[in-house]
Design an enzyme around this catalytic site. Structure first.
Site, short mmCIF file in Angstrom:
data_model
loop_
_atom_site.label_atom_id
_atom_site.label_comp_id
_atom_site.label_asym_id
_atom_site.label_seq_id
_atom_site.Cartn_x
_atom_site.Cartn_y
_atom_site.Cartn_z
N ASP A 15 0.85 -1.19 0.00
CA ASP A 15 0.00 0.00 0.00
C ASP A 15 0.89 1.25 0.00
O ASP A 15 2.12 1.14 -0.13
CB ASP A 15 -0.96 -0.02 1.19
CG ASP A 15 -0.26 -0.01 2.55
OD1 ASP A 15 0.95 0.31 2.62
OD2 ASP A 15 -0.94 -0.33 3.55
N ALA A 16 0.29 2.41 0.17
CA ALA A 16 1.04 3.66 0.12
C ALA A 16 2.09 3.76 1.21
O ALA A 16 3.08 4.49 1.07
CB ALA A 16 0.08 4.85 0.20
#
Length: 134
Positions: A15-16
């Site tokens: 994810d980010a």
């Protein structure tokens, strides 16, 4: 007997924040089950084209224990816990190289007729090979 397959965490798996996205574990576990079958001498595309069967996930229980991160190496296992005439259940673990548990799943896979997607018995030649590996 537990089969283990190495997997590196790529940027696309995260994810980010650089943590493995929860759905990425589904792909990791799928790869380990595929490589497990391959290690027994069975290719999934051959099972489909030659024998008219395929395997599909029926259910999964998953527990996310610790965060894995970008660029880590993991061991992903596939261990048959239960073998029935038309299904098999796996215990699967994703672990760091130091054997620290990251994620655990129980996966039930069913054998299907490739053309109709209806349940069917696992062919004897494959069932016997799986029994020998237990």
């Amino acid at each position: 007997m537990s089969f283990r397959w190495p997997i590196r965490v790529y940027y696309e798996d995260t994810d980010a924040g650089g943590v493995v996205y929860h759905a990425s574990y589904l792909r990791f576990f799928e790869r380990a089950r595929t490589e497990f079958l391959r290690s027994l001498g069975f290719e999934q595309d051959d099972l489909r084209t030659r024998y008219g069967i395929l395997f599909a996930v029926r259910s999964m229980q998953i527990d996310y224990v610790k965060a894995a991160r970008f660029n880590e190496m993991l061991w992903v296992s596939a261990e048959v816990e239960q073998l029935k005439s038309a299904s098999l259940s796996f215990k699967q673990l994703a672990m760091r190289q130091d054997d620290q548990l990251v994620c655990e799943a129980r996966v039930r896979v069913v054998c299907l007729v490739a053309e109709t997607f209806r349940p069917t018995a696992i062919p004897d030649f494959l069932l016997q090979r799986l029994k020998n590996d237990l």
